[in-house]
Motif scaffolding. Structure first.
Motif, PDB file in Angstrom:
ATOM      1  N   PRO A 191       0.971  -1.197   0.129  1.00  0.00           N
ATOM      2  CA  PRO A 191       0.012   0.046  -0.179  1.00  0.00           C
ATOM      3  C   PRO A 191       0.847   1.238   0.070  1.00  0.00           C
ATOM      4  CG  PRO A 191      -0.109  -1.141   2.165  1.00  0.00           C
ATOM      5  CD  PRO A 191       0.484  -1.959   1.387  1.00  0.00           C
ATOM      6  N   TRP A 192       2.013   1.185   0.543  1.00  0.00           N
ATOM      7  CA  TRP A 192       2.846   2.429   0.603  1.00  0.00           C
ATOM      8  C   TRP A 192       4.242   2.069   0.138  1.00  0.00           C
ATOM      9  CZ3 TRP A 192      -0.186   6.135   2.401  1.00  0.00           C
ATOM     10  CH2 TRP A 192      -1.067   5.869   3.075  1.00  0.00           C
ATOM     11  N   GLN A 225      -2.692   2.753  -9.718  1.00  0.00           N
ATOM     12  CA  GLN A 225      -2.040   2.546  -8.358  1.00  0.00           C
ATOM     13  C   GLN A 225      -1.517   3.490  -7.774  1.00  0.00           C
ATOM     14  OE1 GLN A 225      -2.476  -0.217  -6.692  1.00  0.00           O
ATOM     15  NE2 GLN A 225      -3.067  -1.646  -8.331  1.00  0.00           N
ATOM     16  N   TRP A 229      -2.621   6.169  -4.757  1.00  0.00           N
ATOM     17  CA  TRP A 229      -1.707   6.449  -3.800  1.00  0.00           C
ATOM     18  C   TRP A 229      -1.507   7.972  -3.556  1.00  0.00           C
ATOM     19  CZ3 TRP A 229       2.946   9.132  -4.664  1.00  0.00           C
ATOM     20  CH2 TRP A 229       3.841   8.980  -3.415  1.00  0.00           C
TER      21      TRP A 229
END
Ligand SMILES: N[C@@H](CCC(=O)N[C@@H](CS)C(=O)NCC(=O)O)C(=O)O
Length: 269
Positions: A191-192, A225, A229
């Motif tokens: 996710p990061w 993505q 983000w």
């Protein structure tokens, strides 16, 4: 204040007064999540820290970092006037006038990534860095350095060349699209850029990705993505506080977007 420090500070103040710099503001972050922690056992005391800033540029990384950590800093810039803000940077750092330039105690420092790593090591108390033993630590460091060393370097090189000569085909070398795609691929797994948690690597990565998307160096629609983000990191309260303090009037002096980037897809090798 030690003896070495005094002349530097007075030179800074003289330079700022001479330039009529209005934006020298000491800032105590609104949500000092870890403001107290810097004084706790284990962290070095934070010396005076002044960020010489240009709106919308890499110096925002440091403001954002300090807001995330809840550490104090002074922000120096002339609101809405990049030339005046740059003149203040030149006054204290004539041999390498770039944003960010910071004064940290009696030292004048450049390189946003190195400054971030130094602040985290001395004052971060383990925040914004994955645990040393986690696989995320290795990729966190990868993105910390990739952001400038691979991503910004390619995006800026392509921007400058394509401004002069619009591209008709992709380069056989690693180009902007490939460095952005590599980041996109990582976010389809994690996710990061910090891995499972937000880290300073996320702070480092936003500037060159915004640069690549907004200036049409790559086709942003190819990178869902990264787009998701970006929305997520820019919604963070610390990022919003950074915007209010460091970019209060929105973007100043935007560079022109490219009319065309290299065509996407396979390359001749
Ligand atoms: N790698 C450096 C880059 C610093 C840099 O080039 N900053 C830009 C603003 S985003 C600048 O000051 N450019 C002025 C110039 O190139 O003359 C960092 O991450 O701090």
């Amino acid at each position: 204040m030690d003896n070495k420090h005094k002349p530097v500070r007075s030179r800074i103040m003289a330079g700022l007064l001479g330039l009529g710099i209005a934006g020298l503001v000491s800032l105590a972050p609104a949500s000092p999540a870890s403001a107290q922690s810097a004084e706790n056992q284990g962290a070095m005391p934070m010396p005076e820290f002044t960020i010489y800033h240009l709106e919308g540029r890499r110096s925002e990384r440091l403001v954002w970092l300090m807001e995330e950590l809840g550490l104090p800093y002074t922000l120096a810039f002339e609101r809405g006037d990049l030339m005046a803000s740059m003149a203040a940077i030149r006054a204290i750092n004539p041999s390498m006038p770039v944003a960010p330039t910071v004064t940290y105690g009696d030292q004048v420092l450049v390189e946003s990534g190195a400054i971030i790593e130094m602040i985290l090591a001395r004052h971060g108390e383990g925040e914004l860095v994955p645990p040393l033993t986690s696989p995320d630590f290795a990729t966190h460091l990868l993105w910390m350095h990739y952001s400038e060393g691979s991503l910004a370097a390619r995006a800026i090189a392509d921007y400058r060349v394509w401004q002069i000569q619009p591209p008709t085909q992709r380069s056989p070398l690693v180009d902007s699209e490939q460095v952005v795609q590599f980041a996109e691929n990582f976010l389809s797994e994690k996710p990061w850029f910090g891995g499972d948690e937000f880290s300073a690597a996320d702070i480092m990565m936003l500037f060159p990705l915004n640069f690549a998307f907004q200036l049409n160096i790559v086709d942003a629609s190819l990178f869902p993505q990264l787009s998701a983000w970006m929305e997520k990191v820019q919604a963070r309260p610390a990022y919003q506080r950074m915007l209010a303090k460091a970019r209060p009037d929105g973007m100043v002096g935007s560079l022109p977007a490219l009319p065309a980037h290299a065509p996407s897809g396979p390359r001749n090798r």
